[in-house]
Enzyme design. Structure first.
Site, short mmCIF file in Angstrom:
data_model
loop_
_atom_site.label_atom_id
_atom_site.label_comp_id
_atom_site.label_asym_id
_atom_site.label_seq_id
_atom_site.Cartn_x
_atom_site.Cartn_y
_atom_site.Cartn_z
N ARG A 54 -3.43 -10.60 -22.06
CA ARG A 54 -3.28 -11.16 -20.72
C ARG A 54 -1.94 -11.87 -20.54
O ARG A 54 -1.43 -11.99 -19.42
CB ARG A 54 -4.44 -12.13 -20.46
CG ARG A 54 -4.71 -12.37 -18.99
CD ARG A 54 -5.90 -13.31 -18.80
NE ARG A 54 -5.70 -14.55 -19.48
CZ ARG A 54 -6.64 -15.19 -20.20
NH1 ARG A 54 -7.85 -14.69 -20.31
NH2 ARG A 54 -6.37 -16.32 -20.79
N ASP A 179 7.59 -12.40 1.49
CA ASP A 179 7.11 -11.05 1.19
C ASP A 179 8.30 -10.12 1.46
O ASP A 179 8.68 -9.89 2.61
CB ASP A 179 5.91 -10.70 2.07
CG ASP A 179 5.29 -9.35 1.72
OD1 ASP A 179 6.05 -8.44 1.31
OD2 ASP A 179 4.07 -9.20 1.87
C1 PLP Z 1 0.67 -3.39 1.00
C2 PLP Z 1 1.30 -4.70 1.24
C3 PLP Z 1 0.93 -5.81 0.51
C4 PLP Z 1 -0.19 -5.81 -0.50
O1 PLP Z 1 0.03 -5.00 -1.60
P1 PLP Z 1 -1.21 -4.39 -2.42
O2 PLP Z 1 -0.59 -3.90 -3.66
O3 PLP Z 1 -1.81 -3.34 -1.54
O4 PLP Z 1 -2.17 -5.52 -2.66
C5 PLP Z 1 1.61 -6.99 0.74
N1 PLP Z 1 2.59 -7.07 1.67
C6 PLP Z 1 2.96 -6.01 2.41
C7 PLP Z 1 4.06 -6.18 3.40
C8 PLP Z 1 2.33 -4.80 2.23
O5 PLP Z 1 2.68 -3.76 3.01
#
Ligand code: PLP
Length: 389
Positions: A54, A179
């Site tokens: 982990r 993000d």
């Molecule tokens: C798809 C997505 C996520 C989440 O990713 P996963 O791997 O599906 O959990 C987060 N932010 C954005 C902008 C996304 O398009």
């Protein structure tokens, strides 16, 4: 080292793996040691060495080292999905009584996490207009611990003024979490624009082939410790095969993204000329409202964008999306293949309104021939008209 070289070299150590170009896939839980001393010190082993599955393996270390280097942070920690990386990053910087500011254009599962999990632990979230820029200063409170940005926004693609937001947040002691999935670690350098933690849904462009779930969070030196404690404390670890696919996908990110950009722009320009299309949301288009900031801060655009088309009946919408030869219908994006889905941003807004006067759509432009893709959309519009009852 130039960017394209970095993408090829970062995190690779053939000399440590019998000359193999790529890291071996380590399937590990138990790591055996020989002496009592070693056993007693296992918990204190330095980062980047194996102590327990982990805690990471040479496979996940290779991915993390490479992403940190390309994205430009002090270190990176991987997670089993993008959403896990988001949850781990948010939980690293909040405690009961804190307040979080989140862009209204946020990926909707992030909103759900804030409104449910964070709320249950006494952390309040308020949402702000993605175009607020430095005006966010007025929304910052004494207990605002995090300002969360996503640029361009999910589904609606507003470009945020990250340096202005970061300056206001830092003036009040708040951390800036981003993000950065749309641009990938390549087209936006978060740490040059004031971001403290940059999150990638590596499931998308880093993996790049629609065959693994993976997340990464990369941080400044100051934020790396709390981030790592949070992700580790939650028990998140990326699967070995998925971590492998992530570091493998990264090697071709440069060529793939340039193609996504080129084809995306061509399709976006074609859509702008269609009479059925009211609006195209793609920052690489010169008349997109976010174009100036995108040009200032980004070095390219990905293949994901939105458009609004005239509303039709449900049968017309079905006719548009169901009969495509090349555009698939499904969640996610960032693979080599094109996708076309209807979206409903109006259902996920609380600080702003989304009322574009038509049906919002999202396209992911893949690596197919762009002429084939445009023909596919041309036929979709023809079906749309034909299905008018
Ligand atoms: C798809 C997505 C996520 C989440 O990713 P996963 O791997 O599906 O959990 C987060 N932010 C954005 C902008 C996304 O398009």
């Amino acid at each position: 080292m130039k960017e394209d070289t970095k993408i090829v070299k970062a995190g690779r150590h053939p000399e440590d793996q019998l000359g193999a170009v790529n890291p071996p896939v380590y399937h590990v839980s138990t790591v055996l040691v020989r002496t009592l001393d070693e056993f007693e010190n296992l918990r204190e082993t330095p980062e980047g060495t194996m102590a327990y599955g982990r805690r990471g393996t040479p496979t996940s270390f290779a991915l993390e080292e490479a992403v940190a280097e390309v994205e430009g942070g002090a270190g990176c920690i991987s997670s089993p999905s993008g959403l896990a990386a988001i949850a781990g990053a948010l939980l690293a910087f909040v405690e009961t009584g804190d307040h979080v500011l989140v862009t209204d254009s946020v990926y909707s599962p992030t909103r759900r996490f804030c409104d449910t999990v964070l709320a249950r632990f006494g952390v309040t979230t308020s949402y702000y207009d993605p175009l607020i820029g430095g005006g966010i200063a007025e929304l910052l409170r004494d207990n605002t611990a995090v300002v969360y940005v996503e640029s361009p926004g999910s589904l609606t693609f507003e470009v945020q003024d990250i340096p202005a937001i970061a300056a206001a947040a830092h003036a009040r002691g708040a951390k800036v979490l981003m993000d950065n999935t749309w641009a990938s670690p390549l087209f936006f350098k978060p740490f040059e624009h004031g971001v403290d933690v940059s999150i990638q849904a590596a499931t998308k462009y880093i993996v790049g082939h629609s065959d693994a779930m993976l997340g990464t969070a990369t941080a400044t030196a100051e934020c790396l410790g709390p981030l790592r404690d949070s992700v580790r404390g939650l028990g998140y670890c990326a699967g070995p095969d998925d971590a492998y696919l992530g570091q493998r996908g990264l090697r071709t990110l440069g060529v793939r993204l340039r193609r996504h950009h080129e084809s995306g722009l061509e399709v976006a320009r074609w859509l702008e000329r269609r009479p059925e299309v009211l609006r195209v949301m793609y920052p690489a288009l010169p008349d997109d409202p976010g174009h100036a900031i995108w040009r200032r801060d980004f070095s390219g655009a990905s293949g994901l964008f939105g458009f609004v088309m005239e509303s039709g009946s449900r049968a017309q919408l079905a006719a548009f999306v169901e009969g495509c030869a090349h555009f698939g219908m499904g969640a996610s994006w960032g693979g080599f293949e094109s996708l076309c889905i209807p979206t409903t941003p109006e259902n996920h807004r609380t600080a702003t309104q989304w009322a574009p006067g038509g049906q919002t759509m999202r396209l992911h432009i893949g690596l197919e021939d762009v002429g084939d893709l445009i023909e596919d959309l041309d036929r979709a519009f023809a079906r749309f008209h034909k299905a008018k009852g």
